[in-house]
Design a protein around this motif. Structure first.
Motif, PDB file in Angstrom:
ATOM      1  N   ARG A   1       1.482  10.526  -8.541  1.00 37.27           N
ATOM      2  CA  ARG A   1       0.217   9.816  -8.373  1.00 37.27           C
ATOM      3  C   ARG A   1       0.495   8.584  -7.527  1.00 37.27           C
ATOM      4  NH1 ARG A   1      -2.023   7.729 -13.111  1.00 37.27           N
ATOM      5  NH2 ARG A   1       0.044   7.433 -13.977  1.00 37.27           N
ATOM      6  N   ALA A   2      -0.539   8.024  -6.949  1.00 37.27           N
ATOM      7  CA  ALA A   2      -0.366   6.883  -6.048  1.00 37.27           C
ATOM      8  C   ALA A   2      -0.454   5.545  -6.771  1.00 37.27           C
ATOM      9  CB  ALA A   2      -1.433   6.937  -4.954  1.00 37.27           C
ATOM     10  N   ALA A   3       0.287   4.571  -6.237  1.00 41.74           N
ATOM     11  CA  ALA A   3       0.155   3.177  -6.664  1.00 41.74           C
ATOM     12  C   ALA A   3      -0.711   2.465  -5.632  1.00 41.74           C
ATOM     13  CB  ALA A   3       1.522   2.516  -6.758  1.00 41.74           C
ATOM     14  N   HIS A   4      -1.365   1.384  -6.067  1.00 40.07           N
ATOM     15  CA  HIS A   4      -2.325   0.666  -5.216  1.00 40.07           C
ATOM     16  C   HIS A   4      -2.001  -0.826  -5.166  1.00 40.07           C
ATOM     17  CE1 HIS A   4      -4.385   4.288  -6.711  1.00 40.07           C
ATOM     18  NE2 HIS A   4      -4.872   4.342  -5.484  1.00 40.07           N
ATOM     19  N   LEU A   5      -2.638  -1.496  -4.253  1.00 44.09           N
ATOM     20  CA  LEU A   5      -2.479  -2.933  -4.087  1.00 44.09           C
ATOM     21  C   LEU A   5      -2.659  -3.657  -5.424  1.00 44.09           C
ATOM     22  CD1 LEU A   5      -2.178  -5.387  -2.170  1.00 44.09           C
ATOM     23  CD2 LEU A   5      -4.668  -5.330  -1.908  1.00 44.09           C
ATOM     24  N   ASN A   6      -1.763  -4.595  -5.711  1.00 43.40           N
ATOM     25  CA  ASN A   6      -1.772  -5.446  -6.904  1.00 43.40           C
ATOM     26  C   ASN A   6      -1.425  -4.735  -8.208  1.00 43.40           C
ATOM     27  OD1 ASN A   6      -2.339  -7.840  -5.492  1.00 43.40           O
ATOM     28  ND2 ASN A   6      -4.518  -7.338  -5.476  1.00 43.40           N
ATOM     29  N   ASP A   7      -1.096  -3.444  -8.148  1.00 40.48           N
ATOM     30  CA  ASP A   7      -0.614  -2.780  -9.362  1.00 40.48           C
ATOM     31  C   ASP A   7       0.719  -3.402  -9.770  1.00 40.48           C
ATOM     32  OD1 ASP A   7      -2.691  -0.949  -9.473  1.00 40.48           O
ATOM     33  OD2 ASP A   7      -1.496   0.759  -8.772  1.00 40.48           O
ATOM     34  N   TRP A   8       0.894  -3.583 -11.077  1.00 38.34           N
ATOM     35  CA  TRP A   8       2.202  -3.952 -11.609  1.00 38.34           C
ATOM     36  C   TRP A   8       2.905  -2.656 -11.963  1.00 38.34           C
ATOM     37  CZ3 TRP A   8       4.966  -8.238 -11.569  1.00 38.34           C
ATOM     38  CH2 TRP A   8       4.315  -9.449 -11.306  1.00 38.34           C
ATOM     39  N   LEU A   9       4.091  -2.470 -11.397  1.00 40.04           N
ATOM     40  CA  LEU A   9       4.855  -1.243 -11.610  1.00 40.04           C
ATOM     41  C   LEU A   9       6.110  -1.557 -12.419  1.00 40.04           C
ATOM     42  CD1 LEU A   9       4.725   0.243  -7.995  1.00 40.04           C
ATOM     43  CD2 LEU A   9       3.105   0.589  -9.881  1.00 40.04           C
TER      44      LEU A   9
END
Length: 140
Positions: free
Chosen positions: A66-74
């Motif tokens: 799945r994709a991560a997006h701007l400002n996501d905390w990973l």
């Protein structure tokens, strides 16, 4: 917290890491893993990489889920799967904060490297011992 991983590192997705589709560009996931593995050895194992122990990437296998997006905390989860003669195989999972399902899974093989001689070398015994202590013998 993942019970099967003893170490993790958090980071936030920055604007420069997203592409025209407004998701994290695929190559940045390797950068995230690189940052996390550095912290695994430094913070987790309390090892200074450099003088008599260093490592280089030999093989990477990534599965994008799945994709991560701007400002996501990973959170990048790291664990040692296997230590061979000169190689170390590690597993990684990247999750978004508050979610259990992985965005990405990876298996990466690193090779112990002697910078002065510019060639591979056996994984030093003290490194093996630190890994074993940290991972509690939960690797092959």
């Amino acid at each position: 917290m993942r019970d099967d991983f003893r170490f993790s590192h958090r980071l936030k997705v920055r604007y420069s890491e997203i592409d025209g589709q407004k998701i994290v560009f695929n190559a940045h996931y390797l950068t995230y893993i690189d940052v996390a593995v550095t912290e695994y050895f430094h913070e987790g194992l309390q090892l200074e990489v450099g003088s008599d122990f260093d490592f280089v990437l030999a093989k990477s296998t990534l599965e994008y889920k799945r994709a991560a997006h701007l400002n996501d905390w990973l959170t990048i989860w790291c664990r040692m799967k296997k230590v061979g003669h000169s190689s170390m195989t590690m597993n990684f999972i990247i999750t978004r904060d508050g979610e259990e399902d992985p965005l990405l899974t990876a298996e990466i093989i690193y090779v112990s490297y002697n910078l002065g001689k510019k060639k591979t070398q056996p994984v030093p015994d003290y490194v093996r011992e630190r890994i074993d202590q940290f991972e509690k013998g939960n690797f092959l």
